[in-house]
Design a protein around this motif. Structure first.
Motif, PDB file in Angstrom:
ATOM      1  N   ARG A  36      33.207  27.137  32.221  1.00 18.82           N
ATOM      2  CA  ARG A  36      32.464  27.338  33.468  1.00 18.82           C
ATOM      3  C   ARG A  36      32.010  28.786  33.582  1.00 18.82           C
ATOM      4  NH1 ARG A  36      36.432  24.560  37.803  1.00 18.82           N
ATOM      5  NH2 ARG A  36      34.990  25.542  39.283  1.00 18.82           N
ATOM      6  N   PRO A  37      30.954  29.058  34.352  1.00 19.93           N
ATOM      7  CA  PRO A  37      30.463  30.437  34.489  1.00 19.93           C
ATOM      8  C   PRO A  37      31.546  31.363  35.032  1.00 19.93           C
ATOM      9  CG  PRO A  37      28.844  28.881  35.329  1.00 19.93           C
ATOM     10  CD  PRO A  37      30.097  28.086  35.061  1.00 19.93           C
ATOM     11  N   GLU A  38      31.534  32.595  34.574  1.00 21.42           N
ATOM     12  CA  GLU A  38      32.541  33.562  34.994  1.00 21.42           C
ATOM     13  C   GLU A  38      32.563  33.756  36.509  1.00 21.42           C
ATOM     14  OE1 GLU A  38      31.523  37.047  32.820  1.00 21.42           O
ATOM     15  OE2 GLU A  38      32.294  36.289  30.906  1.00 21.42           O
ATOM     16  N   HIS A  39      31.376  33.698  37.134  1.00 22.29           N
ATOM     17  CA  HIS A  39      31.318  33.963  38.580  1.00 22.29           C
ATOM     18  C   HIS A  39      32.051  32.893  39.388  1.00 22.29           C
ATOM     19  CE1 HIS A  39      28.310  30.864  39.599  1.00 22.29           C
ATOM     20  NE2 HIS A  39      27.699  31.189  38.467  1.00 22.29           N
ATOM     21  N   GLU A  40      32.211  31.699  38.821  1.00 22.39           N
ATOM     22  CA  GLU A  40      32.949  30.664  39.547  1.00 22.39           C
ATOM     23  C   GLU A  40      34.426  31.034  39.662  1.00 22.39           C
ATOM     24  OE1 GLU A  40      32.341  26.697  38.184  1.00 22.39           O
ATOM     25  OE2 GLU A  40      30.141  26.823  38.282  1.00 22.39           O
ATOM     26  N   LEU A  41      34.975  31.579  38.599  1.00 21.78           N
ATOM     27  CA  LEU A  41      36.365  32.045  38.664  1.00 21.78           C
ATOM     28  C   LEU A  41      36.482  33.254  39.588  1.00 21.78           C
ATOM     29  CD1 LEU A  41      39.320  32.079  37.800  1.00 21.78           C
ATOM     30  CD2 LEU A  41      38.632  33.374  35.765  1.00 21.78           C
ATOM     31  N   ASP A  42      35.507  34.159  39.500  1.00 23.72           N
ATOM     32  CA  ASP A  42      35.525  35.347  40.360  1.00 23.72           C
ATOM     33  C   ASP A  42      35.531  34.971  41.839  1.00 23.72           C
ATOM     34  OD1 ASP A  42      35.567  37.106  38.242  1.00 23.72           O
ATOM     35  OD2 ASP A  42      33.391  37.284  38.154  1.00 23.72           O
ATOM     36  N   GLY A  43      34.916  33.829  42.160  1.00 27.12           N
ATOM     37  CA  GLY A  43      34.887  33.382  43.545  1.00 27.12           C
ATOM     38  C   GLY A  43      36.240  32.912  44.046  1.00 27.12           C
ATOM     39  N   VAL A  44      37.125  32.585  43.107  1.00 19.06           N
ATOM     40  CA  VAL A  44      38.476  32.128  43.456  1.00 19.06           C
ATOM     41  C   VAL A  44      39.471  33.284  43.364  1.00 19.06           C
ATOM     42  CG1 VAL A  44      40.355  30.561  42.803  1.00 19.06           C
ATOM     43  CG2 VAL A  44      37.970  29.789  42.682  1.00 19.06           C
ATOM     44  N   VAL A  45      39.407  34.017  42.265  1.00 16.75           N
ATOM     45  CA  VAL A  45      40.257  35.198  42.071  1.00 16.75           C
ATOM     46  C   VAL A  45      39.467  36.216  41.260  1.00 16.75           C
ATOM     47  CG1 VAL A  45      41.373  34.076  40.089  1.00 16.75           C
ATOM     48  CG2 VAL A  45      42.412  36.099  41.118  1.00 16.75           C
ATOM     49  N   PRO A  46      39.179  37.381  41.827  1.00 14.36           N
ATOM     50  CA  PRO A  46      38.405  38.394  41.097  1.00 14.36           C
ATOM     51  C   PRO A  46      39.103  38.797  39.803  1.00 14.36           C
ATOM     52  CG  PRO A  46      38.575  38.968  43.420  1.00 14.36           C
ATOM     53  CD  PRO A  46      39.512  37.816  43.194  1.00 14.36           C
ATOM     54  N   TRP A  47      38.302  39.060  38.778  1.00 16.72           N
ATOM     55  CA  TRP A  47      38.832  39.474  37.480  1.00 16.72           C
ATOM     56  C   TRP A  47      39.746  40.685  37.618  1.00 16.72           C
ATOM     57  CZ3 TRP A  47      38.771  36.746  33.188  1.00 16.72           C
ATOM     58  CH2 TRP A  47      38.965  37.361  31.950  1.00 16.72           C
ATOM     59  N   SER A  48      39.380  41.613  38.507  1.00 13.90           N
ATOM     60  CA  SER A  48      40.161  42.832  38.699  1.00 13.90           C
ATOM     61  C   SER A  48      41.521  42.565  39.322  1.00 13.90           C
ATOM     62  CB  SER A  48      39.388  43.825  39.576  1.00 13.90           C
ATOM     63  OG  SER A  48      39.130  43.256  40.850  1.00 13.90           O
ATOM     64  N   VAL A  49      41.683  41.388  39.926  1.00 16.92           N
ATOM     65  CA  VAL A  49      42.976  40.974  40.479  1.00 16.92           C
ATOM     66  C   VAL A  49      43.725  40.108  39.470  1.00 16.92           C
ATOM     67  CG1 VAL A  49      44.117  39.615  42.285  1.00 16.92           C
ATOM     68  CG2 VAL A  49      42.170  41.104  42.861  1.00 16.92           C
ATOM     69  N   LEU A  50      42.982  39.224  38.808  1.00 14.30           N
ATOM     70  CA  LEU A  50      43.583  38.277  37.867  1.00 14.30           C
ATOM     71  C   LEU A  50      44.258  38.975  36.692  1.00 14.30           C
ATOM     72  CD1 LEU A  50      44.023  35.425  36.661  1.00 14.30           C
ATOM     73  CD2 LEU A  50      41.732  35.640  35.642  1.00 14.30           C
ATOM     74  N   VAL A  51      43.534  39.874  36.043  1.00  9.16           N
ATOM     75  CA  VAL A  51      44.054  40.465  34.801  1.00  9.16           C
ATOM     76  C   VAL A  51      45.354  41.236  35.012  1.00  9.16           C
ATOM     77  CG1 VAL A  51      43.573  42.094  32.938  1.00  9.16           C
ATOM     78  CG2 VAL A  51      41.833  40.456  33.640  1.00  9.16           C
ATOM     79  N   PRO A  52      45.446  42.119  36.013  1.00  5.16           N
ATOM     80  CA  PRO A  52      46.734  42.797  36.222  1.00  5.16           C
ATOM     81  C   PRO A  52      47.879  41.832  36.511  1.00  5.16           C
ATOM     82  CG  PRO A  52      44.997  43.979  37.356  1.00  5.16           C
ATOM     83  CD  PRO A  52      44.397  42.690  36.891  1.00  5.16           C
ATOM     84  N   ALA A  53      47.579  40.734  37.228  1.00  2.00           N
ATOM     85  CA  ALA A  53      48.626  39.751  37.529  1.00  2.00           C
ATOM     86  C   ALA A  53      49.074  39.018  36.273  1.00  2.00           C
ATOM     87  CB  ALA A  53      48.126  38.756  38.576  1.00  2.00           C
ATOM     88  N   VAL A  54      48.123  38.714  35.398  1.00  2.00           N
ATOM     89  CA  VAL A  54      48.479  38.079  34.121  1.00  2.00           C
ATOM     90  C   VAL A  54      49.332  39.025  33.285  1.00  2.00           C
ATOM     91  CG1 VAL A  54      47.565  37.265  31.912  1.00  2.00           C
ATOM     92  CG2 VAL A  54      46.499  36.514  34.045  1.00  2.00           C
ATOM     93  N   LEU A  55      48.907  40.278  33.199  1.00  2.00           N
ATOM     94  CA  LEU A  55      49.643  41.252  32.387  1.00  2.00           C
ATOM     95  C   LEU A  55      51.028  41.545  32.954  1.00  2.00           C
ATOM     96  CD1 LEU A  55      46.821  43.807  31.488  1.00  2.00           C
ATOM     97  CD2 LEU A  55      47.626  41.845  30.171  1.00  2.00           C
ATOM     98  N   ALA A  56      51.152  41.441  34.262  1.00  2.00           N
ATOM     99  CA  ALA A  56      52.463  41.641  34.887  1.00  2.00           C
ATOM    100  C   ALA A  56      53.336  40.403  34.777  1.00  2.00           C
ATOM    101  CB  ALA A  56      52.279  42.017  36.357  1.00  2.00           C
ATOM    102  N   GLY A  57      52.735  39.286  34.333  1.00  2.00           N
ATOM    103  CA  GLY A  57      53.479  38.040  34.182  1.00  2.00           C
ATOM    104  C   GLY A  57      53.728  37.319  35.486  1.00  2.00           C
ATOM    105  N   THR A  58      52.957  37.660  36.527  1.00  2.00           N
ATOM    106  CA  THR A  58      53.181  37.059  37.839  1.00  2.00           C
ATOM    107  C   THR A  58      52.183  35.959  38.187  1.00  2.00           C
ATOM    108  OG1 THR A  58      51.834  38.783  38.895  1.00  2.00           O
ATOM    109  CG2 THR A  58      54.215  39.172  38.721  1.00  2.00           C
ATOM    110  N   HIS A  59      51.074  35.853  37.448  1.00  2.00           N
ATOM    111  CA  HIS A  59      50.068  34.838  37.796  1.00  2.00           C
ATOM    112  C   HIS A  59      50.512  33.464  37.292  1.00  2.00           C
ATOM    113  CE1 HIS A  59      46.260  32.769  38.363  1.00  2.00           C
ATOM    114  NE2 HIS A  59      45.920  33.776  39.154  1.00  2.00           N
ATOM    115  N   PRO A  60      50.420  32.438  38.141  1.00  2.00           N
ATOM    116  CA  PRO A  60      50.912  31.105  37.757  1.00  2.00           C
ATOM    117  C   PRO A  60      50.023  30.376  36.754  1.00  2.00           C
ATOM    118  CG  PRO A  60      49.890  31.010  39.919  1.00  2.00           C
ATOM    119  CD  PRO A  60      49.951  32.465  39.543  1.00  2.00           C
TER     120      PRO A  60
END
Length: 220
Positions: free
Chosen positions: A93-117
């Motif tokens: 799906r287009p990147e902007h669809e994910l950005d509308g749910v969780v911005p990339w700038s929020v998602l990536v740090p959460a993934v790297l911290a191991g906290t994103h589900p």
């Protein structure tokens, strides 16, 4: 003895060019992507690699095989743990669809911290980071043994993978910041006496620029 890891992101794909999410799914390299990989392969032609590793996903394997044209006798190991993060239901799906749910700038740090589900039911951050730490830990351990074969000399290992997977490993070494990795870019890590340091990040050898190289900020 210094172990040098040369990390190469795969070449530009059709989904990359369209700015669609591509994690667990795959798509062919574009003409631009194939040309870029050849440039990177030529750039690495004089490197004296001892061995190579690749993600099992097609875009990474094709990139690795192009590099190996210049190193026909180089052994390669395909490791499933080098695969990219799965975006679940957001795949293709287009990147902007994910950005509308969780911005990339929020998602990536959460993934790297191991906290994103996990995005759209995809791979949870904790599992992803455990996988990344595990595979690079194995690679380093296999080639940073001063008592093993080739003891007493520097070693150089090629690793071909993906933007987030390679970026996540770089972030485990230097958590203060993470640059975007262009397609077919080259990053370098040196491990000396068991201590890793980032030497270069996302050197844009192929000139692909910002296409499919999204900034991935990490919290300080």
């Amino acid at each position: 003895m210094t172990l040098t890891l040369t990390l190469v992101r795969h070449g530009q794909t059709v989904l990359n060019a369209r700015r669609h999410l591509q994690g667990a799914c795959d798509s062919p390299l574009t003409r631009t992507g194939r040309a870029g990989v050849r440039v990177t392969a030529q750039h690495l032609a004089r490197h004296d690699f001892d061995t190579a590793y690749s993600s099992p996903q097609g875009r990474a394997v094709l990139t690795a095989m192009e590099i190996l044209r210049h190193h026909p006798d180089l052994p390669i190991t395909v490791d499933a743990d080098l695969r990219e993060l799965s975006f679940g239901s957001f795949e293709r799906r287009p990147e902007h669809e994910l950005d509308g749910v969780v911005p990339w700038s929020v998602l990536v740090p959460a993934v790297l911290a191991g906290t994103h589900p996990g995005v759209g039911g995809g791979e949870p951050g904790a599992e992803f980071m455990a996988r990344v730490r595990g595979v690079f830990g194995r690679i380093v351990a296999a080639h940073d043994d001063a008592s093993g074969p080739g003891a007493g000399r520097d070693r150089n290992v090629l690793v071909v993978g993906h933007g987030l997977t390679l970026g996540a490993y770089l972030a485990t070494i230097d958590p203060t910041g993470l640059a975007a990795l262009p397609n077919a870019s080259v990053s370098t890590v040196e491990v000396t006496d068991g201590v890793a340091r980032v030497v270069a990040v996302g050197v844009d050898v192929a000139g692909h620029g910002a296409v499919a190289a999204r900034p991935a900020p990490v919290s300080a």
